[in-house]
Design a protein around this motif. Structure first.
Motif, PDB file in Angstrom:
ATOM      1  N   GLY A   1     -83.499  53.028  -8.015  1.00 50.08           N
ATOM      2  CA  GLY A   1     -82.070  53.070  -7.755  1.00 50.08           C
ATOM      3  C   GLY A   1     -81.568  54.469  -7.427  1.00 50.08           C
ATOM      4  N   GLY A   2     -80.298  54.533  -7.082  1.00 46.36           N
ATOM      5  CA  GLY A   2     -79.626  55.796  -6.776  1.00 46.36           C
ATOM      6  C   GLY A   2     -78.976  55.765  -5.412  1.00 46.36           C
ATOM      7  N   LEU A   3     -79.690  55.215  -4.417  1.00 46.47           N
ATOM      8  CA  LEU A   3     -79.169  55.177  -3.061  1.00 46.47           C
ATOM      9  C   LEU A   3     -77.909  54.324  -2.953  1.00 46.47           C
ATOM     10  CD1 LEU A   3     -79.607  56.071  -0.118  1.00 46.47           C
ATOM     11  CD2 LEU A   3     -81.068  54.057   0.180  1.00 46.47           C
ATOM     12  N   GLU A   4     -77.712  53.410  -3.885  1.00 45.84           N
ATOM     13  CA  GLU A   4     -76.497  52.579  -3.851  1.00 45.84           C
ATOM     14  C   GLU A   4     -75.243  53.441  -3.959  1.00 45.84           C
ATOM     15  OE1 GLU A   4     -77.233  53.034  -8.209  1.00 45.84           O
ATOM     16  OE2 GLU A   4     -78.515  52.707  -6.473  1.00 45.84           O
ATOM     17  N   GLN A   5     -75.351  54.621  -4.554  1.00 44.97           N
ATOM     18  CA  GLN A   5     -74.213  55.536  -4.633  1.00 44.97           C
ATOM     19  C   GLN A   5     -73.791  56.006  -3.238  1.00 44.97           C
ATOM     20  OE1 GLN A   5     -72.546  55.874  -7.354  1.00 44.97           O
ATOM     21  NE2 GLN A   5     -74.046  54.711  -8.528  1.00 44.97           N
ATOM     22  N   ALA A   6     -74.766  56.229  -2.360  1.00 41.53           N
ATOM     23  CA  ALA A   6     -74.449  56.624  -0.984  1.00 41.53           C
ATOM     24  C   ALA A   6     -73.725  55.497  -0.260  1.00 41.53           C
ATOM     25  CB  ALA A   6     -75.726  57.014  -0.236  1.00 41.53           C
ATOM     26  N   PHE A   7     -74.175  54.248  -0.460  1.00 40.65           N
ATOM     27  CA  PHE A   7     -73.491  53.107   0.159  1.00 40.65           C
ATOM     28  C   PHE A   7     -72.041  53.046  -0.298  1.00 40.65           C
ATOM     29  CE2 PHE A   7     -77.836  51.017   0.370  1.00 40.65           C
ATOM     30  CZ  PHE A   7     -77.945  51.127   1.744  1.00 40.65           C
ATOM     31  N   ARG A   8     -71.801  53.297  -1.562  1.00 40.56           N
ATOM     32  CA  ARG A   8     -70.433  53.244  -2.075  1.00 40.56           C
ATOM     33  C   ARG A   8     -69.568  54.355  -1.482  1.00 40.56           C
ATOM     34  NH1 ARG A   8     -73.259  51.257  -6.649  1.00 40.56           N
ATOM     35  NH2 ARG A   8     -72.775  49.054  -6.829  1.00 40.56           N
ATOM     36  N   GLN A   9     -70.146  55.542  -1.314  1.00 40.72           N
ATOM     37  CA  GLN A   9     -69.404  56.636  -0.679  1.00 40.72           C
ATOM     38  C   GLN A   9     -69.029  56.274   0.750  1.00 40.72           C
ATOM     39  OE1 GLN A   9     -71.228  60.536  -0.883  1.00 40.72           O
ATOM     40  NE2 GLN A   9     -72.105  60.059  -2.870  1.00 40.72           N
TER      41      GLN A   9
ATOM     42  N   VAL B   1     -76.291  60.774   3.165  1.00 40.51           N
ATOM     43  CA  VAL B   1     -77.611  60.212   2.840  1.00 40.51           C
ATOM     44  C   VAL B   1     -78.728  61.247   2.799  1.00 40.51           C
ATOM     45  CG1 VAL B   1     -76.987  57.931   3.705  1.00 40.51           C
ATOM     46  CG2 VAL B   1     -78.177  59.540   5.215  1.00 40.51           C
ATOM     47  N   GLY B   2     -78.512  62.412   3.394  1.00 33.44           N
ATOM     48  CA  GLY B   2     -79.536  63.457   3.397  1.00 33.44           C
ATOM     49  C   GLY B   2     -80.075  63.806   2.016  1.00 33.44           C
ATOM     50  N   PRO B   3     -79.197  63.997   1.015  1.00 34.90           N
ATOM     51  CA  PRO B   3     -79.692  64.318  -0.320  1.00 34.90           C
ATOM     52  C   PRO B   3     -80.570  63.233  -0.940  1.00 34.90           C
ATOM     53  CG  PRO B   3     -77.366  64.870  -0.131  1.00 34.90           C
ATOM     54  CD  PRO B   3     -77.736  64.111   1.106  1.00 34.90           C
ATOM     55  N   TYR B   4     -80.513  62.033  -0.395  1.00 29.00           N
ATOM     56  CA  TYR B   4     -81.331  60.926  -0.910  1.00 29.00           C
ATOM     57  C   TYR B   4     -82.659  60.810  -0.153  1.00 29.00           C
ATOM     58  CZ  TYR B   4     -77.116  59.528  -3.361  1.00 29.00           C
ATOM     59  OH  TYR B   4     -76.022  59.514  -4.185  1.00 29.00           O
TER      60      TYR B   4
END
Length: 133
Positions: A87-95, A109-112
């Motif tokens: 997990g974690g990438l879902e935070q980018a989707f929310r942003q 998304v770069g930081p991910y």
């Protein structure tokens, strides 16, 4: 569902895809695998350079390190349950979903560890009459 609830092991996002919309440009993740359960409608996706159509109930695997995208080329809306591990990438989707106006996708998304290829996305958008929603 945020990944901290699962100790970072997975994230879950529901994508609502309007007719003739594309969820994301052609992209790849270096850290995450994605699994998509088609809840409603039809969803087109490109994985490893091959176009596919997934129907309600289908389960699609998009492995890390593989260029992919998904979109709704139909006249009806579609819903997708996206399972991301770890997990974690879902935070980018929310942003992205809550951003006002134009989004600097690469900055989000770069930081991910993700990369996007807009040149590879343009022919799909033209072919199917897609727009980013």
């Amino acid at each position: 569902m945020d990944s901290p609830a699962w100790e970072g092991r997975l994230g879950v996002v529901e994508h609502l895809l309007a007719p003739h919309s594309i969820a994301a440009p052609m992209h790849l993740h270096t850290r995450e695998d994605e699994f998509s359960l088609i809840l409603e409608g039809r969803v087109w996706y490109v994985a490893a350079g091959v176009e596919h159509v997934a129907e309600t109930g289908d389960f699609v695997y998009k492995p890390r390190g593989e260029w992919h995208t998904f979109f709704n080329a139909a006249d009806e809306p579609a819903r997708v349950l996206e399972i991301i591990t770890p997990g974690g990438l879902e935070q980018a989707f929310r942003q992205i979903d809550t951003a006002d106006g134009d989004v600097d996708l690469d900055r989000i998304v770069g930081p991910y560890g993700c990369s996007a290829d807009y040149e590879a996305t343009a022919p799909l958008m033209e072919k199917y009459g897609l727009a980013f929603e």
